[in-house]
Design a protein around this motif. Structure first.
Motif, PDB file in Angstrom:
ATOM      1  N   LEU A  98      -3.709   2.994  -8.119  1.00  0.00           N
ATOM      2  CA  LEU A  98      -3.231   3.860  -6.932  1.00  0.00           C
ATOM      3  C   LEU A  98      -2.092   3.158  -6.365  1.00  0.00           C
ATOM      4  N   GLU A  99      -2.064   1.782  -5.928  1.00  0.00           N
ATOM      5  CA  GLU A  99      -1.173   0.924  -5.488  1.00  0.00           C
ATOM      6  C   GLU A  99       0.083   0.889  -6.193  1.00  0.00           C
ATOM      7  N   ARG A 100       0.131   0.718  -7.599  1.00  0.00           N
ATOM      8  CA  ARG A 100       1.075   0.852  -8.562  1.00  0.00           C
ATOM      9  C   ARG A 100       1.824   2.410  -8.513  1.00  0.00           C
ATOM     10  N   ILE A 101       1.032   3.149  -8.378  1.00  0.00           N
ATOM     11  CA  ILE A 101       1.585   4.635  -8.286  1.00  0.00           C
ATOM     12  C   ILE A 101       2.440   4.794  -7.097  1.00  0.00           C
ATOM     13  N   GLY A 102       2.018   4.089  -6.163  1.00  0.00           N
ATOM     14  CA  GLY A 102       2.469   4.050  -4.891  1.00  0.00           C
ATOM     15  C   GLY A 102       3.847   3.427  -4.820  1.00  0.00           C
ATOM     16  N   ASP A 103       4.093   2.274  -5.726  1.00  0.00           N
ATOM     17  CA  ASP A 103       5.100   1.661  -5.977  1.00  0.00           C
ATOM     18  C   ASP A 103       6.154   2.523  -6.525  1.00  0.00           C
TER      19      ASP A 103
END
Length: 238
Positions: A98-103
């Motif tokens: 999810l954090e990488r999607i946010g990035d």
């Protein structure tokens, strides 16, 4: 709705697991909105919305840190086993996705501002809209699968990534051909390609999120199993 947690003698342990679940789903909702807003900002040339997406990435990072701390604390304090351990490990890994999607959403927002400054040709925007809708739906359904512990839905979402890849490859070929025909468009089109690349990666991260859910429920590591083989792999494991 099914519960992610199991019953324990310690009611506080139940509450800790439920809080972890809620924070994960909250983060998922924020990330889903980030992707939708980033694509909308580009398609509708909304500079303010693009800036909001970039600024809100800090909230995604805060939730990432909070959930990481919760996972570490539960592991150290409760020393969970079996399904509880798999749940915590699965969420810990899914949160990273999810954090990488946010990035990637932040990256799309930044590229949107660049394209607005260049004066967009809108070449490739139809493909961005189509792929953007596809990956947004993947994120939504992957979170739904987590909320309902739905393995079948997780497999379905993972399989959708193949279609995203095909759409991306088709769009890429078309845009490269266009650049060759009109060299003046190269700078603009390269930025459009980077947007499409970010969307393709978002699809990958949504697929990985579903793979972590399958591990949580079934106890089978399917990270290196092709999406089309997931169902048969799980059947063989039973």
């Amino acid at each position: 709705m099914k519960e992610l947690t199991t019953d324990h003698i310690s009611q506080q342990f139940n509450q800790e697991l439920e809080m972890l679940r809620q924070h994960f789903l909250t983060m998922g909702g924020v990330v889903e909105t980030q992707v939708e807003n980033a694509v909308q900002a580009l398609l509708e040339a909304q500079g303010e919305l693009a800036e909001e997406v970039r600024e809100r990435d800090a909230s995604v990072n805060q939730l990432d840190g909070l959930i990481d701390e919760e996972c570490t604390r539960i592991l150290a304090k409760r020393q969970p086993a079996a399904s509880d351990l798999r749940m915590i490990l699965s969420i810990s890994k899914a949160v990273s996705e999810l954090e990488r999607i946010g990035d990637e959403a932040k990256k799309i927002a930044s590229l949107s501002l660049t394209l607005m400054g260049e004066g967009e040709t809108h070449r490739g925007y139809v493909e961005i809209n189509r792929i953007g809708q596809m990956v947004s739906k993947m994120i939504n359904q992957s979170l739904d699968a987590y909320a309902r512990l739905d393995v079948d839905l997780a497999i379905k979402v993972a399989n959708k990534d193949r279609k995203v890849d095909r759409e991306y490859e088709t769009a890429l070929r078309s845009l490269v051909t266009y650049m060759m025909e009109d060299p003046r468009s190269i700078s603009n089109i390269i930025n459009v390609i980077w947007v499409l690349r970010s969307l393709e990666r978002i699809g990958d991260h949504a697929r990985h999120t579903c793979q972590h859910l399958i591990y949580m429920i079934k106890g089978v590591d399917v990270r290196h199993v092709k999406a089309k083989d997931l169902k048969s792999e799980l059947e063989d494991a039973e």
